[in-house]
Design a protein around this motif. Structure first.
Motif, short mmCIF file in Angstrom:
data_model
loop_
_atom_site.label_atom_id
_atom_site.label_comp_id
_atom_site.label_asym_id
_atom_site.label_seq_id
_atom_site.Cartn_x
_atom_site.Cartn_y
_atom_site.Cartn_z
N PHE A 162 -31.00 7.50 2.82
CA PHE A 162 -31.34 6.72 1.63
C PHE A 162 -30.30 5.65 1.31
O PHE A 162 -30.46 4.89 0.38
CB PHE A 162 -31.50 7.65 0.41
N GLY A 163 -29.19 5.61 2.05
CA GLY A 163 -28.22 4.54 1.86
C GLY A 163 -26.91 5.00 1.26
O GLY A 163 -26.68 6.18 1.01
N THR A 164 -26.02 4.04 1.02
CA THR A 164 -24.67 4.27 0.52
C THR A 164 -24.44 3.41 -0.71
O THR A 164 -24.81 2.24 -0.75
CB THR A 164 -23.63 3.91 1.59
N LEU A 165 -23.83 4.03 -1.72
CA LEU A 165 -23.51 3.33 -2.96
C LEU A 165 -22.00 3.30 -3.13
O LEU A 165 -21.31 4.26 -2.79
CB LEU A 165 -24.16 4.03 -4.15
N HIS A 166 -21.48 2.20 -3.68
CA HIS A 166 -20.05 2.05 -3.92
C HIS A 166 -19.81 1.75 -5.39
O HIS A 166 -20.64 1.12 -6.06
CB HIS A 166 -19.46 0.91 -3.08
N ALA A 167 -18.65 2.16 -5.88
CA ALA A 167 -18.26 1.84 -7.26
C ALA A 167 -16.75 1.86 -7.36
O ALA A 167 -16.08 2.68 -6.73
CB ALA A 167 -18.87 2.82 -8.24
N GLY A 168 -16.21 0.93 -8.16
CA GLY A 168 -14.79 0.95 -8.46
C GLY A 168 -14.51 1.91 -9.59
O GLY A 168 -15.37 2.13 -10.47
N ALA A 169 -13.34 2.53 -9.59
CA ALA A 169 -13.01 3.51 -10.61
C ALA A 169 -11.53 3.41 -10.94
O ALA A 169 -10.72 2.95 -10.13
CB ALA A 169 -13.34 4.93 -10.13
N ILE A 170 -11.17 3.85 -12.13
CA ILE A 170 -9.77 3.89 -12.56
C ILE A 170 -9.46 5.28 -13.08
O ILE A 170 -10.34 6.01 -13.52
CB ILE A 170 -9.46 2.82 -13.62
N GLY A 171 -8.17 5.63 -13.03
CA GLY A 171 -7.75 6.95 -13.48
C GLY A 171 -6.24 7.03 -13.50
O GLY A 171 -5.55 6.08 -13.87
N TYR A 193 -6.33 3.39 -9.28
CA TYR A 193 -7.64 2.75 -9.16
C TYR A 193 -8.13 2.96 -7.73
O TYR A 193 -7.34 3.26 -6.83
CB TYR A 193 -7.55 1.25 -9.48
N GLY A 194 -9.42 2.81 -7.50
CA GLY A 194 -9.93 3.02 -6.15
C GLY A 194 -11.38 2.60 -5.99
O GLY A 194 -12.08 2.26 -6.95
N ASP A 195 -11.82 2.65 -4.73
CA ASP A 195 -13.20 2.34 -4.36
C ASP A 195 -13.87 3.63 -3.92
O ASP A 195 -13.50 4.22 -2.89
CB ASP A 195 -13.22 1.31 -3.23
N LEU A 196 -14.83 4.12 -4.69
CA LEU A 196 -15.52 5.37 -4.41
C LEU A 196 -16.83 5.10 -3.66
O LEU A 196 -17.46 4.06 -3.85
CB LEU A 196 -15.84 6.10 -5.71
#
Length: 248
Positions: free
Chosen positions: A173-182, A163-166
């Motif tokens: 224009f800014g920064t976007l974050h999302a959690g992900a699993i794999g 799992y991680g924070d992408l």
């Protein structure tokens, strides 16, 4: 009479060694030295690691803009070539448990958490689009192999959940974050330098899948990456087998 007396004395002297042989020995019995305890990997451990990582290339096409509810930002549709790769530093800690299944085979479970500076990107009139992994963790099974006479050396394979924070950067224009699993898989080598201390070197390939931000048309972020790290573990002896010499 003299001859008879001499014969009796001679017979008595001859019997002394035989009589002495029947007496209990005054020498101490030899001390039995038990064999040294066999090394075992069984037990819980904690440790730390540091190394580096790098991302694989990613594809992008159809550069344009999409409205995310605040501003218009560049976007793409995955497909035709292009891409970039980059690297960074990786470091963190791990906890786990090993079980010496046989003299040659070790099985175990390990969980780790890593902070990273892995990032990559490309230039553009808007300042470029970048991506990165701020942190990630894994929960993996380990299967190790040791050799006769080299029980302190273990070669292992490993794999499991990740799992991680992408992070996706859009320049001004800014920064976007999302959690992900794999998932994550790899292998390594570990050597016990002392009964409770070991050092290791490990490679992992981690794929956190694809994540979309802001709806179907904003951005898709796919982050497969590689890490190579060195670490040290301390075995706590919780759940470890008693030393062999304690049985004597």
């Amino acid at each position: 009479m003299k001859k008879i007396g001499f014969g009796i004395v001679a017979a008595m002297l001859a019997s002394v060694p035989a009589f002495a042989a029947d007496l209990p020995s005054t020498k101490e019995a030899p001390v039995y030295a038990p064999p040294p305890p066999a090394f075992s990997w069984t037990g819980f451990y904690i440790g730390a690691n540091i190394g580096g990582g790098w991302t694989q290339d990613f594809n992008r096409t159809g550069w344009g803009t999409a409205f995310n509810g605040i501003v218009w930002v560049p976007t793409y549709a995955a497909g035709n070539g292009g891409g970039s790769s980059g690297g960074g530093v990786v470091g963190g800690g791990q906890v786990g448990y090993n079980f010496q299944l046989t003299p040659m085979f070790v099985i175990g479970l390990e969980a780790d958490f890593q902070g990273t500076s892995i990032s990559s990107g490309n230039g553009g009139w808007w300042g470029g689009v970048g991506r990165g992994v701020d942190d990630f963790g894994t929960v993996r099974a380990r299967v190790g192999l040791t050799m006769p006479g080299w029980s302190q050396l273990m070669v292992y394979g490993t794999g499991g959940f990740a799992y991680g924070d992408l992070r996706m950067n859009y320049g001004p224009f800014g920064t976007l974050h999302a959690g992900a699993i794999g998932w994550s898989a790899g292998g390594g080598v570990e050597y016990a330098v002392l009964p409770n201390w070991s050092v290791k070197a490990e490679y992992l390939f981690t794929d956190l899948g694809s994540e979309r931000w802001g709806g179907a048309n904003l951005a898709e972020h796919h982050v497969p990456f590689h890490t190579v790290r060195a670490g040290v573990n301390y075995r706590l002896n919780w759940g470890a087998a008693a030393p062999i010499m304690a049985r004597y």
